[in-house]
Design an enzyme around this catalytic site. Structure first.
Site, PDB file in Angstrom:
ATOM      1  N   TYR A  45      -4.041   3.025   7.744  1.00  0.00           N
ATOM      2  CA  TYR A  45      -5.272   2.235   7.782  1.00  0.00           C
ATOM      3  C   TYR A  45      -6.263   2.848   8.771  1.00  0.00           C
ATOM      4  CZ  TYR A  45      -2.213  -1.057   5.364  1.00  0.00           C
ATOM      5  OH  TYR A  45      -1.338  -1.633   4.494  1.00  0.00           O
ATOM      6  N   VAL A  59       1.121  -3.745   3.792  1.00  0.00           N
ATOM      7  CA  VAL A  59       1.001  -5.044   4.475  1.00  0.00           C
ATOM      8  C   VAL A  59       2.264  -5.911   4.398  1.00  0.00           C
ATOM      9  CG1 VAL A  59      -1.519  -5.245   4.404  1.00  0.00           C
ATOM     10  CG2 VAL A  59      -0.159  -6.125   2.490  1.00  0.00           C
ATOM     11  N   TYR A  93      -2.204  -2.945 -11.022  1.00  0.00           N
ATOM     12  CA  TYR A  93      -2.234  -2.666  -9.575  1.00  0.00           C
ATOM     13  C   TYR A  93      -1.377  -3.657  -8.788  1.00  0.00           C
ATOM     14  CZ  TYR A  93      -4.051  -2.425  -4.797  1.00  0.00           C
ATOM     15  OH  TYR A  93      -4.153  -2.337  -3.428  1.00  0.00           O
ATOM     16  N   SER A 141       0.800  -1.245   0.000  1.00  0.00           N
ATOM     17  CA  SER A 141       0.000   0.000   0.000  1.00  0.00           C
ATOM     18  C   SER A 141       0.824   1.283   0.000  1.00  0.00           C
ATOM     19  CB  SER A 141      -0.945   0.012   1.201  1.00  0.00           C
ATOM     20  OG  SER A 141      -2.137  -0.630   0.851  1.00  0.00           O
ATOM     21  N   LYS A 156       0.556   3.284  -3.038  1.00  0.00           N
ATOM     22  CA  LYS A 156      -0.641   4.103  -3.315  1.00  0.00           C
ATOM     23  C   LYS A 156      -0.312   5.601  -3.310  1.00  0.00           C
ATOM     24  CE  LYS A 156      -3.793   0.625  -1.444  1.00  0.00           C
ATOM     25  NZ  LYS A 156      -4.533   0.141  -0.272  1.00  0.00           N
TER      26      LYS A 156
HETATM   27  N1  GLU Z   1      -1.681  -5.274  -2.564  1.00  0.00           N
HETATM   28  C1  GLU Z   1      -2.354  -5.207  -1.323  1.00  0.00           C
HETATM   29  C2  GLU Z   1      -3.847  -5.349  -1.482  1.00  0.00           C
HETATM   30  O1  GLU Z   1      -4.449  -4.726  -2.297  1.00  0.00           O
HETATM   31  C3  GLU Z   1      -2.019  -3.920  -0.645  1.00  0.00           C
HETATM   32  C4  GLU Z   1      -2.619  -3.877   0.711  1.00  0.00           C
HETATM   33  C5  GLU Z   1      -1.877  -3.021   1.692  1.00  0.00           C
HETATM   34  O2  GLU Z   1      -0.649  -2.989   1.742  1.00  0.00           O
HETATM   35  O3  GLU Z   1      -2.585  -2.382   2.461  1.00  0.00           O
HETATM   36  O4  GLU Z   1      -4.461  -6.095  -0.789  1.00  0.00           O
END
Ligand code: GLU
Length: 310
Positions: A246, A264, A194, A66, A69
Site C-alpha cells: 500500500y 486487508v 474481482y 489484495s 492482485k
Molecule cells: N477486496 C478488497 C477491496 O477491493 C481488497 C483490498 C485489499 O486487500 O487491499 O477492497
C-alpha cells in the site's frame, strides 16, 4: 544465506509479537472480514531447497484480498501479453490508499497507475480470459491449484457476496474505467469476478509456496515446471517492491526490503530470489492496511538474516 531459522525460534518470535495483535484493527468495510480473530497468527517460510519452517495457526484459512492482485496479474500477462496489459494499466506507484479514485482524473488518457491499486486490479481482472465471471475465476483457481498443488482451494462465497454487496467504491472505479474504455463488458460481471478473486481462501503454507514459486523465477519447486514465465514473475515481484505494501511500500522497502504483497485480511506474501517464500497472517491491520504482526515478523526476519534485497 546459509543459516536457516529453527521452528523453536519462529515460535518464540510469534509469541513475542502476539501482544501487538491488539495494536491495530480488523478490516470491517467488507462486513464478513470483521469476523476474523485477531489472536490467530501464523507464519511459514518455504526455502528454495524445499525446507519449510512454520509456526502458529498454519491451518487457519484467510482470504487473499489484495494478495490476489499479484496472481491475477501473472495470469493476465500470460493471457494477453505485456503490451496489452500495460497499454491499459501503468507501472508507477501512487503513494495513495489502495481504493483511491483521485489519480484517475489526473492522467490523460485515463488509466490506473499500477495493477496493485484497486483501479488497476479491477482492470487486470477484466483482462483475464473467460466468457463469464465464473469461467475467469475458475481459470484463476486452476492457476492457484497448479501453484500450490492443492486442488481443494476455493473462494469463500460469504466473503465474496459480502464484498459484492458493499463495493460501492469499486463499482464507481469500474464505471469510470468503462467510460474511458480501460475495461470492457459488464461492470457487475467484472466486479463479481474481482470479489471472488479476492475471496480465494488459503493458509500461510499455501501462500509461502506461491511466494517461493515467484522467487524460483516462476518454476514449481518440486517438478521444475515453468508455471509463470520468468519475465512475468519478475514484473510481479517488481510491483511487490514498488507498490505491494500500500502507501507504506517505501518505508517497508527501507525497513524490510523483501518484495511483498499485503491484503486487508491480514495476510502478507513475501518472495525473495535465492531464498524462497515467506507468508504471514495476522488480521489486525495498521492505518495503511498492513498486518501489524506481519510487519513486525518480517522486519525481525529481515534484520536477523540480512534479507533485504537492497
Ligand atoms: N477486496 C478488497 C477491496 O477491493 C481488497 C483490498 C485489499 O486487500 O487491499 O477492497
Amino acid at each position: 544465506m546459509d543459516e536457516k531459522i529453527s521452528t523453536t525460534t519462529l515460535e518464540e518470535w510469534l509469541e513475542n509479537v502476539k501482544p501487538f495483535a491488539y495494536d491495530g484493527q480488523i478490516a470491517d468495510y467488507i462486513p464478513a472480514l470483521a469476523k476474523q480473530n485477531p489472536e490467530e497468527l501464523a507464519v511459514s517460510i518455504l526455502y528454495l531447497d524445499g525446507d519449510c519452517v512454520y509456526a502458529g495457526d498454519v491451518e487457519t484459512c484467510f482470504t487473499l484480498q489484495s494478495i490476489s492482485k499479484v496472481i491475477a496479474l501473472a495470469l493476465a500477462l500470460i493471457d494477453n501479453g505485456e503490451d496489452y496489459v500495460f497499454e491499459r494499466v501503468g507501472m508507477e506507484p501512487t503513494g495513495d490508499p489502495f481504493h483511491s479514485i483521485y489519480r484517475l482524473e489526473q492522467h490523460r488518457p485515463s488509466k490506473p497507475l499500477n495493477p496493485m491499486i484497486n483501479a488497476g486490479a479491477l482492470a487486470v481482472s477484466n483482462m483475464i480470459h473467460g466468457q463469464t465471471p465464473d469461467e475467469k475465476v475458475g481459470r484463476l483457481l486452476s492457476f492457484i491449484h497448479e501453484m500450490t498443488d492443492d486442488h481443494s482451494i476455493r473462494f469463500n462465497s460469504e466473503v465474496a457476496s459480502s464484498e459484492f454487496e458493499t463495493a460501492f467504491l469499486n463499482r464507481s472505479l469500474l464505471y469510470y474505467l468503462k467510460q474511458h474504455k480501460v475495461v470492457t463488458g459488464s461492470v457487475e460481471e467484472t466486479l463479481d469476478a474481482y470479489t471472488k478473486q479476492c475471496s480465494v481462501e488459503l493458509n500461510v503454507l499455501h501462500l509461502s509456496k506461491i511466494g517461493a514459486l515467484f522467487a524460483n523465477e516462476g518454476r514449481d519447486l518440486n517438478s521444475g515446471r515453468q508455471i509463470i514465465p520468468k519475465h512475468f514473475a519478475r514484473i510481479c515481484k517488481t510491483f511487490m517492491v514498488t507498490c505491494g505494501m500500500y502507501d507504506a511500500s517505501g518505508s517497508f522497502a527501507i525497513k524490510v526490503g523483501i518484495p511483498a504483497k499485503s491484503g486487508v485480511s491480514g495476510g502478507v506474501m513475501g518472495s525473495l530470489n535465492g531464498f524462497g517464500g515467506i507468508a504471514v497472517y495476522g488480521p489486525s491491520l495498521d492505518s495503511k492496511g498492513n498486518s501489524v504482526v506481519g510487519l513486525k515478523l518480517l522486519e525481525m526476519l529481515s534484520n536477523r538474516y540480512d534479507l533485504s534485497i537492497f
